[in-house]
Motif scaffolding. Structure first.
Motif, PDB file in Angstrom:
ATOM      1  N   LEU A   1      46.171  32.597  62.253  1.00 21.55           N
ATOM      2  CA  LEU A   1      45.879  34.008  62.000  1.00 21.55           C
ATOM      3  C   LEU A   1      44.434  34.326  62.359  1.00 21.55           C
ATOM      4  N   LEU A   2      43.498  33.477  61.910  1.00 19.62           N
ATOM      5  CA  LEU A   2      42.086  33.742  62.183  1.00 19.62           C
ATOM      6  C   LEU A   2      41.767  33.568  63.664  1.00 19.62           C
ATOM      7  N   ALA A   3      42.483  32.672  64.351  1.00 24.92           N
ATOM      8  CA  ALA A   3      42.307  32.546  65.803  1.00 24.92           C
ATOM      9  C   ALA A   3      42.786  33.807  66.503  1.00 24.92           C
ATOM     10  N   ALA A   4      43.947  34.316  66.075  1.00 27.17           N
ATOM     11  CA  ALA A   4      44.488  35.534  66.689  1.00 27.17           C
ATOM     12  C   ALA A   4      43.573  36.727  66.429  1.00 27.17           C
TER      13      ALA A   4
ATOM     14  N   LEU B   1      46.422  31.369  71.848  1.00 28.18           N
ATOM     15  CA  LEU B   1      46.789  30.506  70.726  1.00 28.18           C
ATOM     16  C   LEU B   1      47.997  29.639  71.050  1.00 28.18           C
ATOM     17  N   HIS B   2      47.872  28.347  70.761  1.00 30.70           N
ATOM     18  CA  HIS B   2      48.977  27.398  70.863  1.00 30.70           C
ATOM     19  C   HIS B   2      49.084  26.662  69.529  1.00 30.70           C
TER      20      HIS B   2
ATOM     21  N   LEU C   1      52.017  36.402  66.093  1.00 28.27           N
ATOM     22  CA  LEU C   1      50.567  36.448  66.327  1.00 28.27           C
ATOM     23  C   LEU C   1      50.229  36.477  67.810  1.00 28.27           C
ATOM     24  N   GLY C   2      51.257  36.409  68.663  1.00 28.14           N
ATOM     25  CA  GLY C   2      51.012  36.343  70.096  1.00 28.14           C
ATOM     26  C   GLY C   2      50.802  34.925  70.584  1.00 28.14           C
ATOM     27  N   GLY C   3      51.090  33.932  69.731  1.00 26.87           N
ATOM     28  CA  GLY C   3      50.892  32.540  70.089  1.00 26.87           C
ATOM     29  C   GLY C   3      52.137  31.905  70.679  1.00 26.87           C
ATOM     30  N   THR C   4      51.963  30.679  71.171  1.00 24.42           N
ATOM     31  CA  THR C   4      53.061  29.884  71.715  1.00 24.42           C
ATOM     32  C   THR C   4      53.314  28.713  70.791  1.00 24.42           C
TER      33      THR C   4
END
Length: 347
Positions: A191-194, A200-201, A218-221
């Motif tokens: 969450l904090l990375a996004a 984000l992976h 979060l838009g991550g993979t």
């Protein structure tokens, strides 16, 4: 009042005490009515008798260090009745050491700190608890169902602060982040990375339950391969499993000038590994590997800002079970797809 207690060092001594004493004013001037307490692996280890220490003069420890409550009274006027708050877990040592003396008790040098629900301070899994104003963190009212996430979030707020401090040693423009593990710590790290806009992976052993969907939201993979199989390097790695092979693989996958933050605690299992090759890579690529645990008030406040800025539905999906205190045994019995289990205190 009701309290969930253990006898430290005695496995499976968890019990609900119906007539536990009211919190003493010596614990702090702010009186709080419990709303909920989050449950994590630390609680499970204390229940197993692995560690835990009751307050001086007591034989039992009230567990629970992930708190959420409403202020009943604060004679200092710092807080108002009805304010939503969480209690800071760690308190500085009495000496104090150089760090505790300046409010950096998460970096205590002599180990004489105390912690609610863990070491020498009664925890938050009781109907009412007390803290001093400086150890109570006010939350946005919209987090009335979610604020118990503040304690794990504070750990990640500290991790990110330290990552950014280390990154400032040189011209550094990180783009790609790897988080290993999709439990509560890993998801909050994500969450904090996004929120910082990184690519984000997230790597996790399995893809069951809510975890893949939470990462994708979060838009991550989301990945279930090994770290080397990802076939890419990462500017920032947050290792949240403590699994020895994953820890070492994560160190080897950092990009030049990359930073690896270790948040997971490993078991004592030994594995064969080429330490010399890792050393060469860390030195020649200016990599940094550091560990982090706990948080001070500054990090708690940063975490409160991060939760206030987060999507409420996303946060709610992290909480996979809510269990009333009278069914406490269910709350402390892990289920396969649990992410965060919450013990609730209806009044």
């Amino acid at each position: 009042m009701r309290a969930i207690t253990v006898t430290p060092g005695r496995a499976d001594s968890l019990r609900l005490v119906e007539d536990f004493p009211e919190p003493s004013p010596d614990e702090g001037s702010v009186l709080v009515e419990a709303v909920a307490a989050g449950i994590c692996g630390t609680d499970q280890e204390i229940i197993a008798g692995d560690y835990g220490e009751a307050p001086p003069g007591a034989t039992d420890l009230v567990i629970g260090h992930e708190s959420l409550g409403r202020v009943l009274d604060d004679p200092s006027g710092s807080l108002s009745p009805g304010d939503l708050v969480a209690g800071i877990v760690r308190h500085p040592d009495p000496v104090p050491c150089t760090n505790c003396a300046v409010g950096e008790w998460d970096m205590c040098r002599n180990g004489r700190y105390t912690e609610h629900g863990i070491k020498c301070l009664q925890g938050f899994a009781r109907d009412r608890w007390r803290v001093s104003p400086k150890f109570a963190v006010r939350l946005d009212p919209s987090l009335a169902e979610l604020g118990m996430l503040l304690e794990p979030a504070s750990v990640l707020a500290k991790a990110w602060e330290h990552i950014e401090r280390i990154g400032a040693r040189a011209a550094w423009e990180p783009k790609r982040v790897l988080v290993t593990g999709a439990g509560p710590i890993g998801l909050l790290a994500s969450l904090l990375a996004a929120q910082r806009g990184y690519e984000l992976h997230v790597l996790n052993r399995t893809a069951s339950g809510e975890k893949p969907g939470l990462v994708e939201a979060l838009g991550g993979t989301f990945h279930t391969s090994t770290v080397p199989e990802l076939g890419m390097e990462f500017d920032i790695v947050l290792e949240c499993t403590g699994a020895p092979t994953v820890v070492l693989d994560a160190m080897c996958q950092a990009a030049p000038n990359g930073i690896v933050c270790l948040t997971g605690v490993s078991s004592g299992r030994r594995i064969d590994f080429d330490a010399g090759a890792l050393n060469r890579e860390l030195v020649l690529e200016n990599n940094v590997v550091f560990g982090t645990v706990n948080a001070n008030r500054r990090h708690w406040e940063l975490a409160a800002e991060a939760l206030a800025a987060a999507d409420r539905d996303w946060l709610a999906r992290m909480i996979t079970r809510r269990v009333p205190v009278d069914r406490y045994a269910e709350a402390y019995h892990p289920e396969p797809d649990d992410i965060k289990v919450v013990l609730e205190f209806p009044h």
